[in-house]
Design an enzyme around this catalytic site. Structure first.
Site, PDB file in Angstrom:
ATOM      1  N   HIS A  18     -55.349 -19.095 -16.975  1.00 30.32           N
ATOM      2  CA  HIS A  18     -55.901 -18.850 -18.307  1.00 30.32           C
ATOM      3  C   HIS A  18     -55.763 -20.069 -19.212  1.00 30.32           C
ATOM      4  CE1 HIS A  18     -55.377 -14.298 -17.306  1.00 30.32           C
ATOM      5  NE2 HIS A  18     -56.518 -14.777 -16.855  1.00 30.32           N
ATOM      6  N   SER A  99     -59.136 -12.323 -18.158  1.00 27.22           N
ATOM      7  CA  SER A  99     -60.162 -13.367 -18.281  1.00 27.22           C
ATOM      8  C   SER A  99     -61.391 -12.926 -19.079  1.00 27.22           C
ATOM      9  CB  SER A  99     -60.566 -13.890 -16.899  1.00 27.22           C
ATOM     10  OG  SER A  99     -61.010 -12.857 -16.054  1.00 27.22           O
ATOM     11  N   GLU A 117     -66.820  -6.089 -11.826  1.00 31.78           N
ATOM     12  CA  GLU A 117     -65.575  -5.475 -11.349  1.00 31.78           C
ATOM     13  C   GLU A 117     -65.963  -4.353 -10.393  1.00 31.78           C
ATOM     14  OE1 GLU A 117     -62.126  -5.872 -11.463  1.00 31.78           O
ATOM     15  OE2 GLU A 117     -62.246  -4.065 -10.250  1.00 31.78           O
ATOM     16  N   GLY A 143     -68.727  -9.001  -6.996  1.00 32.10           N
ATOM     17  CA  GLY A 143     -68.945 -10.237  -7.741  1.00 32.10           C
ATOM     18  C   GLY A 143     -69.676 -11.304  -6.932  1.00 32.10           C
ATOM     19  N   ASP A 168     -62.064 -15.170  -9.185  1.00 37.97           N
ATOM     20  CA  ASP A 168     -60.619 -14.881  -9.201  1.00 37.97           C
ATOM     21  C   ASP A 168     -60.345 -13.618  -8.373  1.00 37.97           C
ATOM     22  OD1 ASP A 168     -57.939 -14.682  -9.881  1.00 37.97           O
ATOM     23  OD2 ASP A 168     -58.344 -13.815 -11.857  1.00 37.97           O
TER      24      ASP A 168
HETATM   25  N1  SAM Z   1     -59.937 -12.328 -13.439  1.00 34.57           N
HETATM   26  C1  SAM Z   1     -59.002 -11.340 -13.982  1.00 34.57           C
HETATM   27  C2  SAM Z   1     -58.146 -12.020 -15.023  1.00 34.57           C
HETATM   28  O1  SAM Z   1     -57.964 -13.235 -15.005  1.00 34.57           O
HETATM   29  O2  SAM Z   1     -57.678 -11.288 -15.910  1.00 34.57           O
HETATM   30  C3  SAM Z   1     -58.116 -10.732 -12.918  1.00 34.57           C
HETATM   31  C4  SAM Z   1     -58.826 -10.268 -11.691  1.00 34.57           C
HETATM   32  S1  SAM Z   1     -57.824  -9.520 -10.478  1.00 34.57           S
HETATM   33  C5  SAM Z   1     -56.963 -10.870  -9.778  1.00 34.57           C
HETATM   34  C6  SAM Z   1     -58.998  -9.175  -9.230  1.00 34.57           C
HETATM   35  C7  SAM Z   1     -59.936  -8.011  -9.536  1.00 34.57           C
HETATM   36  O3  SAM Z   1     -61.025  -8.071  -8.627  1.00 34.57           O
HETATM   37  C8  SAM Z   1     -59.330  -6.638  -9.365  1.00 34.57           C
HETATM   38  O4  SAM Z   1     -59.484  -5.928 -10.577  1.00 34.57           O
HETATM   39  C9  SAM Z   1     -60.163  -5.963  -8.257  1.00 34.57           C
HETATM   40  O5  SAM Z   1     -60.403  -4.593  -8.473  1.00 34.57           O
HETATM   41  C10 SAM Z   1     -61.448  -6.744  -8.332  1.00 34.57           C
HETATM   42  N2  SAM Z   1     -62.249  -6.854  -7.113  1.00 34.57           N
HETATM   43  C11 SAM Z   1     -61.831  -6.844  -5.809  1.00 34.57           C
HETATM   44  N3  SAM Z   1     -62.860  -7.114  -4.988  1.00 34.57           N
HETATM   45  C12 SAM Z   1     -63.956  -7.340  -5.769  1.00 34.57           C
HETATM   46  C13 SAM Z   1     -65.311  -7.704  -5.520  1.00 34.57           C
HETATM   47  N4  SAM Z   1     -65.755  -7.893  -4.262  1.00 34.57           N
HETATM   48  N5  SAM Z   1     -66.146  -7.853  -6.576  1.00 34.57           N
HETATM   49  C14 SAM Z   1     -65.712  -7.663  -7.842  1.00 34.57           C
HETATM   50  N6  SAM Z   1     -64.439  -7.320  -8.152  1.00 34.57           N
HETATM   51  C15 SAM Z   1     -63.569  -7.158  -7.136  1.00 34.57           C
END
Ligand code: SAM
Length: 285
Positions: A18, A99, A117, A143, A168
């Protein structure tokens, strides 16, 4: 249900990720033309540090809490802390922005965010968070698929020439995730060549990272560098020793804002054997 990340909000990995993100967003805002951000793995956007699940691992106490007690730090760290502080109006650090929230708070009227998400409950929290913000679109979807579906970004009459893709992922299956990232960035660079790509990656066992970074270095980009913060000397698949941000086509001189902040984070957050590095994989010509 994947609440794992909630347990870790504000830990050393979030601090690195971040801090780089906030500095990147401030660099994007130096030009008036609109920018677009795709956050491929957005999470729920807002975490309560006082919640039982955050306290359980107390990771924020080894992360962002350690920075808050300090007198003036480097400007790049201060920018990040100001962004976190703005979600904690009473002073005490109770909430931590994810994020999408950090991105949204930097958007100007002309800029847009698409936050993806996969988990419906997390996506619903995100949707509630941005209910009143027409600059933000929340997608309950994969994503990586969004890289194909949403890029190059165009909304109404606006074509966005520049912007950012933040990747991420949770790295539940590490090798598959590395392959997916490389393939997606390669595809995305063809679709949207002037964007910046920021990829967070965990550091557990270093040797497992090497093929990923070698492939990243061969991507058809203008510039590639990485910034890492390793807070302990471990080399184990079981525990996060640190993390890195792979920066592809980053704004000019962003690395100069990040480099001096890394040893300060190492001093404040690191244990014995902590290290940092900022390294070019491809210098701009
Ligand atoms: N980027 C966020 C932050 O910095 O606050 C944190 C993200 S966290 C590490 C990863 C997230 O990705 C989780 O909420 C999970 O449910 C989601 N996730 C897992 N596989 C995914 C996919 N294929 N596409 C989108 N989201 C996904």
């Amino acid at each position: 249900m994947n609440y794992r990340h909630a347990f870790h909000a504000g830990n050393h990995a979030d601090v690195l990720k971040h801090m780089v993100l906030v500095n990147l967003l401030e660099a994007l805002a130096r030009k008036d033309s609109p920018y677009f951000v795709l956050d491929t793995h957005a999470g729920r956007g807002h975490y309560l540090l006082a919640a039982a699940e955050s306290r359980k691992t107390a990771e924020a106490e080894e992360g962002v809490f350690k920075l808050f007690g300090q007198a003036r730090l480097h400007e790049s760290i201060e920018r990040y802390l100001r962004a976190v502080q703005s979600h904690n109006p009473v002073g005490a650090l109770l909430a931590y922005p994810g994020s999408p929230l950090l991105i949204a708070q930097h958007l100007r009227q002309q800029d847009r965010l698409a936050a993806c998400e996969l988990q419906p409950e997390e996506a619903q929290r995100l949707r509630e968070l941005f209910h009143h913000d027409s600059r933000v679109a929340v997608h309950t979807r994969d994503g990586y698929g969004a890289i194909k579906a949403l890029l190059p970004p165009r909304i109404g009459q606006t074509r966005f020439g520049r912007g950012l893709v933040l990747i991420d992922p949770p790295y539940e299956t590490q090798d598959a995730e590395y392959r997916q990232i490389i393939a997606s960035v390669r595809e995305g660079l063809g679709r949207w060549p002037h964007a910046t790509w920021a990829v967070w990656y965990p550091i557990k066992q270093r040797r497992t990272l090497l093929p990923f970074l070698r492939k990243a270095a061969a991507l058809p980009a203008r510039s590639i560098w990485l910034a890492e913060l390793q807070v302990r000397a471990d080399d184990s698949p079981l525990r996060l020793a640190g993390s890195g941000m792979l920066m592809i086509n980053a704004p000019w001189q962003l690395e100069q804002a990040i480099a001096p902040a890394l040893p300060i984070l190492q001093n404040l957050l690191g244990q014995a054997g902590a290290t940092t590095r900022l390294e070019w994989l491809k210098q701009p010509e």
